[in-house]
Enzyme design. Sequence first.
Site, PDB file in Angstrom:
ATOM      1  N   ASP A 229       0.886  -1.161   0.000  1.00  0.00           N
ATOM      2  CA  ASP A 229       0.000   0.000   0.000  1.00  0.00           C
ATOM      3  C   ASP A 229       0.933   1.223   0.000  1.00  0.00           C
ATOM      4  O   ASP A 229       2.124   1.125   0.328  1.00  0.00           O
ATOM      5  CB  ASP A 229      -0.931   0.001   1.217  1.00  0.00           C
ATOM      6  CG  ASP A 229      -2.104   0.969   1.017  1.00  0.00           C
ATOM      7  OD1 ASP A 229      -2.022   1.835   0.113  1.00  0.00           O
ATOM      8  OD2 ASP A 229      -3.104   0.874   1.753  1.00  0.00           O
TER       9      ASP A 229
HETATM   10  C1  BGC Z   1      -4.937   3.507   0.279  1.00  0.00           C
HETATM   11  C2  BGC Z   1      -5.059   2.564  -0.914  1.00  0.00           C
HETATM   12  C3  BGC Z   1      -4.855   3.349  -2.177  1.00  0.00           C
HETATM   13  C4  BGC Z   1      -3.493   4.014  -2.119  1.00  0.00           C
HETATM   14  C5  BGC Z   1      -3.191   4.840  -3.342  1.00  0.00           C
HETATM   15  C6  BGC Z   1      -3.641   4.281   0.252  1.00  0.00           C
HETATM   16  O1  BGC Z   1      -3.617   5.257   1.243  1.00  0.00           O
HETATM   17  O2  BGC Z   1      -4.988   2.753   1.469  1.00  0.00           O
HETATM   18  O3  BGC Z   1      -6.316   1.952  -0.921  1.00  0.00           O
HETATM   19  O4  BGC Z   1      -4.974   2.493  -3.277  1.00  0.00           O
HETATM   20  O5  BGC Z   1      -3.442   4.886  -1.002  1.00  0.00           O
HETATM   21  O6  BGC Z   1      -3.999   5.968  -3.376  1.00  0.00           O
END
Ligand code: BGC
Length: 791
Positions: A229
């Site tokens: 993530d």
């Molecule tokens: C979120 C993800 C997301 C990623 C990119 C993270 O903070 O948890 O779900 O895909 O950011 O935006």
Amino acid sequence: MNAKELTQQLTLDEKLKLISGKDFWHLEGVERLELPSIMVTDGPHGLRKQMIKGEHIGLSESVPATCYPTASLLASTWDVDLIERLGETLAIESKSEQVSVLLGPGANIKRSPLCGRNFEYFSEDPVLSGKLASAWIKGLQKDQIGASLKHFAVNNQETKRMTIDAIVDERTLREIYLKSFEIAIKEAKPWTVMASYNLINGTYATEHNWLINQVLRNEWKFDGLVVTDWGACNDRVKGLKAGLDLEMPGSHGAHTKEIKEAIKHSNLYMNELDSRVEKIIELILKAKAALGKEPKPFDIEKHHQFARQVASEGIVLLKNEHTILPLNDDQKIAIIGRFAKEPRYQGNGSSLIKPTKIETFYDAMTLRYPSQILYTDGYSLLDDNINEAMIDEALRVAKDSNVILLMVGLTEDYESEGFDRKHLSLPKNHEKLIEAITEAHSNVVVCLSNGAPVLMPWKDKVSAIVEGYLGGQASGVALADILSGDVNPSGRLAETFPNSLEEIPASLNFPRDSKQVIYQEGLYVGYRAYDSLSIKPLYSFGYGLSYTKFLYENLSITVSEEDVKIKLTVQNIGNFDGKEVVQVYFSKENSLIYRPLQELKAFKKINLKIGEKKEVEFSILLDDLKIFQDGFKLESGSYQIRVGSSSQDIKLQEIIDISSKDKVKKDHLLAYRTSNKPFQPSKEDFEKLYGEPIPKSRAVKPYTLNSTLEEIKDTLIGKMIYRMVKKEYHSIAGDNPSKAMRDMLEISIQEMPLRSLVLFSDGKLSKKRANGMIDLLNKKRFKGFIKLLFG
Ligand code: BGC
């Protein structure tokens, strides 16, 4: 050349470059080998392709895209074919923008309705979540756009999401929290899986050898790419060894030195690094095939109409007394509530879509009933304050009408990525409006817009309740379709609606202050808890009304060595064409181990014209009936099969016998076998379930790269760092007027660990300098200054 051969063409530096992103949304490419730099972007209920500045919390503008309903509503459709079609339309939009991987779907289980991000997750049940995630992925990947199944794993709250340690016993992990991922991975083979921010039983998900190498790759045979993530990388070398391929966003060489050191000292072998690089090249090669073609713009209107259809299939009719709905053609209709004109139709954070258009409920209704609509705001969206003048006006409007539609729900300040809800009530100005109107009038229909369950102290005073969730850009017109009777409601709840927070076993431990969250309730999640403990919820899992009625008959069951075949007939015996969701639950009688009373094993949505009767068939593999006890095992004995239209409305049931060679041992988890209320297993009971003592929670001091900005704020230097970061983030946010955005930003800054600061800094803050800051914070001033100076 294939990925293996291409990897062999790379120098060590090229390999190290490839395993980290190029920027926020792009992977590195290798020009000389014709490997393009591909783009990945959020998801999951629409395309969020940012135009200029990249960040992961939804602050900057993105290109217009169709905003489909969020996962809570998608799940309420219980319709795998529809969700697969949604995947297909998302692929068309991704292609039109040359995006190769869409970051979704989210298959995390809704452990507590307090989780601020529940709107982005499907269900409290792993089978429903897994099957829907699987359909979404299949649809998307049909046309060579990759999915990123997220957030793997046990990311069930937003509070301290970057540092929280989820303590869960292996059975609960395997049967609930990993199950939804297992189903989607085995059935749909997503191109990528996104490892979550949190720790699981003491180890970060991004470096969890057991989770990634053993379970995901070896047991489930996942052969795609694992990505962090955004900003979730902790120890890059450990991550590489654990099978974590790609780090996002690009960390500008922050980990290069330590990886080279590890290789030099044989703590990381070249073949281990090569395996990770191969996965990245495999992904680029898959994406390249689709990128070659000229991008075509998508049909905005067609996709909008599809968004409308999806929304209308997931809206759930919770109450309909005296058949107040569908509306009569000649009634005077009062629409009260600002949401009718300014809808709440999506959630806040990384999934925020810039819609191609919005059709409001007010516009849709005035078009349909041109001379019958009266309207007033009823409350302000600027704050929660009760405004007596607005309520008086609402009472006046209500007086002149035959039916009153109250448009209420949660504003975006109440639920968001980045923070959890504090309670389950509606804003007080919405509550007050309902109270005032129901005191003076009958014929009140409450239409809710919210991403997750709310309490309904007014339930008995209203004639109808319609759960509209966050229905996307066409939510208004979809709701008009339902209320007018153009579409017969067929949404069914994919989560239990509670009467109170206290009755939910997960409330035993849903921390705000601790660094650990102990999943003390074990398997008792959602309806598993309510049914086992005989608690009648406000609305049960699987529940939802229709304008017609269905008759369930002729259950017949055959058991073979591989599966249980179930057949029954369902007939539409009412006066509307309609859809029914047939649900199959299994209940083990006299089990040797503790189990929830019943568990969903299969479901089907069927379409029946007035009077029509259909045979519905299911085949449930015996493997899917296994429990986890040192491996998956099938317990012999009698099982009750319950077929119904919700977990608490079982229409047909029958007992079958299953014999198995597996040896299941009796467990001695008395605290978990009880149906006593309140259900309160102690920490000692949990340790029996967990199999060992609960690990010690991490101490705040000495400070480390995992200390959050909130934690270091106690010191002078910490305060300075915090202020600097805040300033920088606020400059990205500009003058964003949304309070929810400001709250999310503030909490994200507070809860950010220092290591993520390095990763999000676009190369401005080196890891050495960050370590220097830690030294200073720990009062090792000389060492700290040297690192800051030369880092
Ligand atoms: C979120 C993800 C997301 C990623 C990119 C993270 O903070 O948890 O779900 O895909 O950011 O935006």
